[in-house]
Scaffold this motif. Structure first.
Motif, PDB file in Angstrom:
ATOM      1  N   TRP A 136       0.812  -1.220   0.000  1.00  0.00           N
ATOM      2  CA  TRP A 136       0.000   0.000   0.000  1.00  0.00           C
ATOM      3  C   TRP A 136       0.853   1.281   0.000  1.00  0.00           C
ATOM      4  O   TRP A 136       0.508   2.288   0.612  1.00  0.00           O
ATOM      5  N   VAL A 137       1.988   1.238  -0.659  1.00  0.00           N
ATOM      6  CA  VAL A 137       2.807   2.456  -0.747  1.00  0.00           C
ATOM      7  C   VAL A 137       2.119   3.418  -1.716  1.00  0.00           C
ATOM      8  O   VAL A 137       1.950   3.108  -2.897  1.00  0.00           O
ATOM      9  N   GLY A 138       1.748   4.625  -1.198  1.00  0.00           N
ATOM     10  CA  GLY A 138       0.925   5.519  -2.018  1.00  0.00           C
ATOM     11  C   GLY A 138       1.545   6.848  -2.359  1.00  0.00           C
ATOM     12  O   GLY A 138       0.973   7.605  -3.155  1.00  0.00           O
ATOM     13  N   ASP A 139       2.717   7.195  -1.763  1.00  0.00           N
ATOM     14  CA  ASP A 139       3.302   8.501  -2.063  1.00  0.00           C
ATOM     15  C   ASP A 139       4.821   8.448  -1.879  1.00  0.00           C
ATOM     16  O   ASP A 139       5.375   7.505  -1.303  1.00  0.00           O
ATOM     17  N   GLU A 140       5.469   9.497  -2.336  1.00  0.00           N
ATOM     18  CA  GLU A 140       6.933   9.536  -2.334  1.00  0.00           C
ATOM     19  C   GLU A 140       7.505   9.618  -0.931  1.00  0.00           C
ATOM     20  O   GLU A 140       8.556   9.036  -0.638  1.00  0.00           O
ATOM     21  N   ARG A 141       6.831  10.336  -0.009  1.00  0.00           N
ATOM     22  CA  ARG A 141       7.338  10.475   1.361  1.00  0.00           C
ATOM     23  C   ARG A 141       7.413   9.119   2.048  1.00  0.00           C
ATOM     24  O   ARG A 141       8.400   8.796   2.726  1.00  0.00           O
ATOM     25  N   ALA A 142       6.350   8.304   1.872  1.00  0.00           N
ATOM     26  CA  ALA A 142       6.354   6.961   2.463  1.00  0.00           C
ATOM     27  C   ALA A 142       7.467   6.125   1.844  1.00  0.00           C
ATOM     28  O   ALA A 142       8.157   5.370   2.547  1.00  0.00           O
ATOM     29  N   ALA A 143       7.653   6.257   0.524  1.00  0.00           N
ATOM     30  CA  ALA A 143       8.679   5.479  -0.163  1.00  0.00           C
ATOM     31  C   ALA A 143      10.064   5.820   0.362  1.00  0.00           C
ATOM     32  O   ALA A 143      10.910   4.937   0.572  1.00  0.00           O
ATOM     33  N   ARG A 144      10.332   7.143   0.598  1.00  0.00           N
ATOM     34  CA  ARG A 144      11.648   7.557   1.096  1.00  0.00           C
ATOM     35  C   ARG A 144      11.903   6.997   2.494  1.00  0.00           C
ATOM     36  O   ARG A 144      12.998   6.538   2.803  1.00  0.00           O
ATOM     37  N   PHE A 145      10.871   7.022   3.351  1.00  0.00           N
ATOM     38  CA  PHE A 145      11.050   6.491   4.704  1.00  0.00           C
ATOM     39  C   PHE A 145      11.342   4.988   4.659  1.00  0.00           C
ATOM     40  O   PHE A 145      12.227   4.500   5.373  1.00  0.00           O
ATOM     41  N   LEU A 146      10.615   4.284   3.823  1.00  0.00           N
ATOM     42  CA  LEU A 146      10.808   2.831   3.718  1.00  0.00           C
ATOM     43  C   LEU A 146      12.219   2.500   3.239  1.00  0.00           C
ATOM     44  O   LEU A 146      12.852   1.551   3.722  1.00  0.00           O
ATOM     45  N   GLN A 147      12.716   3.280   2.299  1.00  0.00           N
ATOM     46  CA  GLN A 147      14.091   3.074   1.836  1.00  0.00           C
ATOM     47  C   GLN A 147      15.086   3.313   2.962  1.00  0.00           C
ATOM     48  O   GLN A 147      16.072   2.595   3.108  1.00  0.00           O
ATOM     49  N   SER A 148      14.788   4.316   3.770  1.00  0.00           N
ATOM     50  CA  SER A 148      15.718   4.685   4.839  1.00  0.00           C
ATOM     51  C   SER A 148      15.821   3.619   5.926  1.00  0.00           C
ATOM     52  O   SER A 148      16.864   3.500   6.582  1.00  0.00           O
ATOM     53  N   VAL A 149      14.736   2.837   6.146  1.00  0.00           N
ATOM     54  CA  VAL A 149      14.777   1.824   7.206  1.00  0.00           C
ATOM     55  C   VAL A 149      15.210   0.467   6.656  1.00  0.00           C
ATOM     56  O   VAL A 149      15.289  -0.515   7.403  1.00  0.00           O
ATOM     57  N   GLY A 150      15.496   0.386   5.335  1.00  0.00           N
ATOM     58  CA  GLY A 150      16.055  -0.832   4.767  1.00  0.00           C
ATOM     59  C   GLY A 150      15.044  -1.834   4.224  1.00  0.00           C
ATOM     60  O   GLY A 150      15.361  -3.029   4.134  1.00  0.00           O
ATOM     61  N   ILE A 151      13.845  -1.385   3.843  1.00  0.00           N
ATOM     62  CA  ILE A 151      12.869  -2.299   3.245  1.00  0.00           C
ATOM     63  C   ILE A 151      13.425  -2.808   1.919  1.00  0.00           C
ATOM     64  O   ILE A 151      14.156  -2.097   1.216  1.00  0.00           O
ATOM     65  N   ASN A 152      13.140  -4.017   1.543  1.00  0.00           N
ATOM     66  CA  ASN A 152      13.669  -4.595   0.290  1.00  0.00           C
ATOM     67  C   ASN A 152      12.804  -4.292  -0.928  1.00  0.00           C
ATOM     68  O   ASN A 152      13.326  -3.999  -2.015  1.00  0.00           O
ATOM     69  N   TYR A 153      11.480  -4.388  -0.757  1.00  0.00           N
ATOM     70  CA  TYR A 153      10.582  -4.168  -1.893  1.00  0.00           C
ATOM     71  C   TYR A 153       9.411  -3.293  -1.460  1.00  0.00           C
ATOM     72  O   TYR A 153       8.982  -3.336  -0.292  1.00  0.00           O
ATOM     73  N   MET A 154       8.876  -2.544  -2.428  1.00  0.00           N
ATOM     74  CA  MET A 154       7.706  -1.697  -2.180  1.00  0.00           C
ATOM     75  C   MET A 154       6.643  -2.000  -3.237  1.00  0.00           C
ATOM     76  O   MET A 154       6.958  -2.183  -4.411  1.00  0.00           O
ATOM     77  N   GLN A 155       5.393  -2.039  -2.774  1.00  0.00           N
ATOM     78  CA  GLN A 155       4.273  -2.395  -3.641  1.00  0.00           C
ATOM     79  C   GLN A 155       3.113  -1.460  -3.329  1.00  0.00           C
ATOM     80  O   GLN A 155       2.802  -1.190  -2.176  1.00  0.00           O
ATOM     81  N   GLY A 156       2.488  -0.932  -4.345  1.00  0.00           N
ATOM     82  CA  GLY A 156       1.345  -0.041  -4.135  1.00  0.00           C
ATOM     83  C   GLY A 156       1.075   0.774  -5.370  1.00  0.00           C
ATOM     84  O   GLY A 156       1.797   0.699  -6.377  1.00  0.00           O
ATOM     85  N   TYR A 157       0.027   1.580  -5.299  1.00  0.00           N
ATOM     86  CA  TYR A 157      -0.388   2.369  -6.456  1.00  0.00           C
ATOM     87  C   TYR A 157       0.671   3.389  -6.871  1.00  0.00           C
ATOM     88  O   TYR A 157       0.705   3.829  -8.026  1.00  0.00           O
ATOM     89  N   TYR A 158       1.559   3.764  -5.945  1.00  0.00           N
ATOM     90  CA  TYR A 158       2.617   4.714  -6.283  1.00  0.00           C
ATOM     91  C   TYR A 158       3.554   4.122  -7.334  1.00  0.00           C
ATOM     92  O   TYR A 158       4.141   4.846  -8.141  1.00  0.00           O
ATOM     93  N   TYR A 159       3.663   2.783  -7.328  1.00  0.00           N
ATOM     94  CA  TYR A 159       4.573   2.108  -8.263  1.00  0.00           C
ATOM     95  C   TYR A 159       3.852   1.409  -9.412  1.00  0.00           C
ATOM     96  O   TYR A 159       4.505   0.837 -10.281  1.00  0.00           O
ATOM     97  N   GLY A 160       2.555   1.491  -9.406  1.00  0.00           N
ATOM     98  CA  GLY A 160       1.854   0.912 -10.547  1.00  0.00           C
ATOM     99  C   GLY A 160       0.555   0.224 -10.154  1.00  0.00           C
ATOM    100  O   GLY A 160       0.478  -0.450  -9.128  1.00  0.00           O
ATOM    101  N   MET A 161      -0.452   0.419 -10.987  1.00  0.00           N
ATOM    102  CA  MET A 161      -1.738  -0.255 -10.814  1.00  0.00           C
ATOM    103  C   MET A 161      -1.631  -1.683 -11.347  1.00  0.00           C
ATOM    104  O   MET A 161      -0.818  -1.973 -12.233  1.00  0.00           O
ATOM    105  N   PRO A 162      -2.450  -2.599 -10.842  1.00  0.00           N
ATOM    106  CA  PRO A 162      -2.458  -3.955 -11.407  1.00  0.00           C
ATOM    107  C   PRO A 162      -2.845  -3.917 -12.885  1.00  0.00           C
ATOM    108  O   PRO A 162      -3.712  -3.141 -13.296  1.00  0.00           O
ATOM    109  N   PHE A 163      -2.195  -4.766 -13.686  1.00  0.00           N
ATOM    110  CA  PHE A 163      -2.503  -4.820 -15.114  1.00  0.00           C
ATOM    111  C   PHE A 163      -2.714  -6.276 -15.521  1.00  0.00           C
ATOM    112  O   PHE A 163      -2.241  -7.209 -14.853  1.00  0.00           O
TER     113      PHE A 163
END
Length: 589
Positions: A553-580
């Motif tokens: 459920w990653v939905g914006d850039e601020r959340a993505a930056r925080f997740l990167q900072s704490v060492g998350i490996n992968y991010m999934q959510g509408y910020y990175y693409g809708m299901p196709f």
């Protein structure tokens, strides 16, 4: 009264038993009809006739008796005592008792009897044995005892006996002797149709033996069966003429009460509750007690189909069983519950049709690596295609399907689609969800082995997701499922991590490869300090066990930056693409 007493004390016969017409009391015009061969007709259907004078004990048989019964010496059936000596001992008493019932005896028409017994025409030491049906009437004397009997003995073929046994097996429950489930529901359908035509209220009741599980566990299933059979007998004894009882399942009985509306229904169930509760039940282990719970529905007022009548009665029974005492709960119609039921029914029918017609589709949502910034894994999400081409998300039908036991079928179809997609695209890594039922489904694992036996690379590119709550419900079972998948070469992920109560110990025991942090902790991550602390702790915990992490459920850039900072490996959510749609997947550059 014994037959020997009747033979010595009864008055003289009322007819001359030496004449066939007297034996059968046939009208003179019929016996005088040209070409009428009574003996031939009887012989053709393996029947013979007799008149028994109980005052002398004399049996007068029709002339074909020796041929039909296979008797070499007619003296062996010339008297009642001689004939009884050929009857199997275990059946003899029933025949003697048939001639001793004098209550309400009709001196004009006689007392009817109909028996079946085994006969050894050449004596008890002979191996030849036949089964016969003995049907007729006897007449009493002044003292009420039988003085004369007239009947027909018919040979019962083995084929007929087998047909009768099969009929009983098809219609009746072996333990209780009551209608089985199939015949009970057929009877319910017939009553429903008649009740609607005649506008007559009837009722359908489901009854459950409350403490049967404890009895089975303590004393064994055989004692439990004795309790079930006795409860069934007691309930049956309290039914009115025309009412129907059947065994619906192991400890459930179904009752059809004719001409029984809401008021009469409550009176009836009180009878059943008292009949079971008030006296102990004698079993091989001693005296036991049992209680029952009941749920009922009035038909056709509150249920107009067999399925509705059964479902409503079962639902009411579930409520009754939740009480601490034996009681009855009636079905009470509710517009909202009826609407939900119809909606769920429509969803279930739609799922079954979509599975049958291959209208399940996969859509893919990317999981982006925080290191490369590119999609490296895709989650396979199920969609149901309607007949008009529109798609329904899994959230709209999977919860209902799981409640109705359809989730295994859905998981099997998802697996087929995922394996097919992985075989087609060698660069693709897929993650797919399975339900709690599939975690115990050995057939699913067998299907996975069969579909990938020539393609080990498919297994290495497959990640199987199980939810945290499902994993904790049956921890041993989940651990075995995870181990089996890893032995095959798959990776395993815990989905919705944080939604349950996973401890460090449980996480280690499951030995999964990946943790997907529940999106509820991610969607407000940029502004919620407590969520930030939780996510950081989960990432540190996963790193301790050398597990990869995914934030949903990653939905914006601020959340993505925080997740990167704490060492998350992968991010999934509408910020990175809708299901196709999976058909639109192309090989990454």
């Amino acid at each position: 009264m014994s037959a020997s007493k009747a033979e010595s004390e009864a008055p003289a016969p009322l007819v001359d038993a030496r004449k066939p017409s007297a034996q059968l009391n046939l009208p003179d015009p019929l016996t005088e009809t040209e070409g009428f061969d009574l003996v031939g007709i009887l012989s053709s259907v393996d029947e013979t006739a007799y008149v028994w004078d109980l005052s002398t004990g004399r049996f007068n048989w029709e002339s074909n008796a020796a041929e039909v019964l296979g008797i070499g010496d007619m003296s062996k059936i010339a008297t009642g005592s001689a004939y009884h000596a050929l009857i199997a001992p275990e059946h003899l008493n029933s025949r003697l008792e048939a001639f001793s019932r004098s209550v309400g005896a009709d001196r004009v028409r006689g007392v009817p009897y109909r028996l079946q017994y085994r006969l050894r025409p050449n004596g008890q030491r002979s191996e030849r044995e036949i089964r016969v049906e003995d049907q007729g009437r006897w007449w009493p004397g002044a003292d009420g005892h039988a003085v004369r009997a007239r009947g027909v003995v018919r040979i019962i073929p083995d084929e007929y006996l087998e047909q009768q046994r099969q009929l009983v097996r098809n219609d009746f429950d072996e333990l209780t002797g009551q209608l089985n489930r199939m015949r009970l529901t057929e009877a319910l359908g017939a009553v429903l149709a008649r009740a609607e035509r005649q506008y007559q209220a009837c009722s359908f009741i489901m009854i459950s033996v409350n403490n049967l599980a404890v009895i089975n566990e303590t004393f064994g299933i055989e004692i439990g069966d004795q309790v079930i059979a006795e409860v069934g007998r007691r309930i049956r004894a309290k039914l009115r003429g025309g009412d129907v009882i059947g065994r619906y399942s192991s400890n459930k009985f179904g009752l059809i009460m004719l001409g029984c509306g809401q008021g009469a229904l409550r009176v009836a169930v009180d009878r059943f509750i008292k009949a079971v509760r008030e006296e102990t039940i004698k079993t091989a282990m001693g005296q036991l007690t049992a209680t029952i719970s009941l749920g009922g529905v009035v038909i056709p007022d509150h249920a107009k189909s067999v399925q509705d009548a059964v479902n409503f009665a079962l639902r009411a029974l579930d409520v009754a069983k939740s009480k601490r005492f034996d009681c009855f709960v009636p079905h009470e119609p509710s517009p909202s519950s009826e609407g939900n039921r119809l909606r769920n029914k429509s969803i279930a029918e739609g799922v079954i049709a979509a599975l049958d017609e291959n209208r399940m589709r996969l859509v893919l949502q990317p999981m982006v690596s925080t290191k490369s910034g590119a999609p490296e894994i895709y989650e396979a999400l199920l969609r149901m295609e309607r007949r008009d081409g529109s798609l329904v998300s899994a959230g709209e039908f999977v919860p209902v399907a799981e409640q109705l036991g359809l989730s295994r079928l859905i998981d099997r179809r998802t697996l087929e689609l995922a394996v097919e997609l992985l075989k087609r695209h060698r660069d693709l890594t897929l993650s797919l969800n399975v339900s709690g039922l599939t975690c115990s489904d050995l057939e699913w694992l067998t299907a996975l082995r069969r579909m990938t036996k020539d393609r080990p690379d498919v297994l290495s590119r497959m990640i199987v997701e199980i939810t945290e709550t499902v994993a904790l419900e049956e921890l041993d079972q989940s651990a075995n499922f995870v181990d089996a998948l890893k032995e095959l070469g798959c990776r395993v992920a815990i989905d919705d991590f944080g939604a349950g109560y996973t401890s460090f110990k449980n996480l280690k025991r499951l030995n999964v490869d990946m943790v997907k942090i529940d999106g509820a902790f991610v969607k407000n991550l940029a502004d919620d300090t407590s969520d930030q602390i939780f996510v950081k702790t989960m990432v540190e915990l996963a790193n301790t066990f050398e597990m990869e992490t995914v934030a949903e459920w990653v939905g914006d850039e601020r959340a993505a930056r925080f997740l990167q900072s704490v060492g998350i490996n992968y991010m999934q959510g509408y910020y990175y693409g809708m299901p196709f749609d999976s058909s639109d997947y192309v090989k990454a550059a």
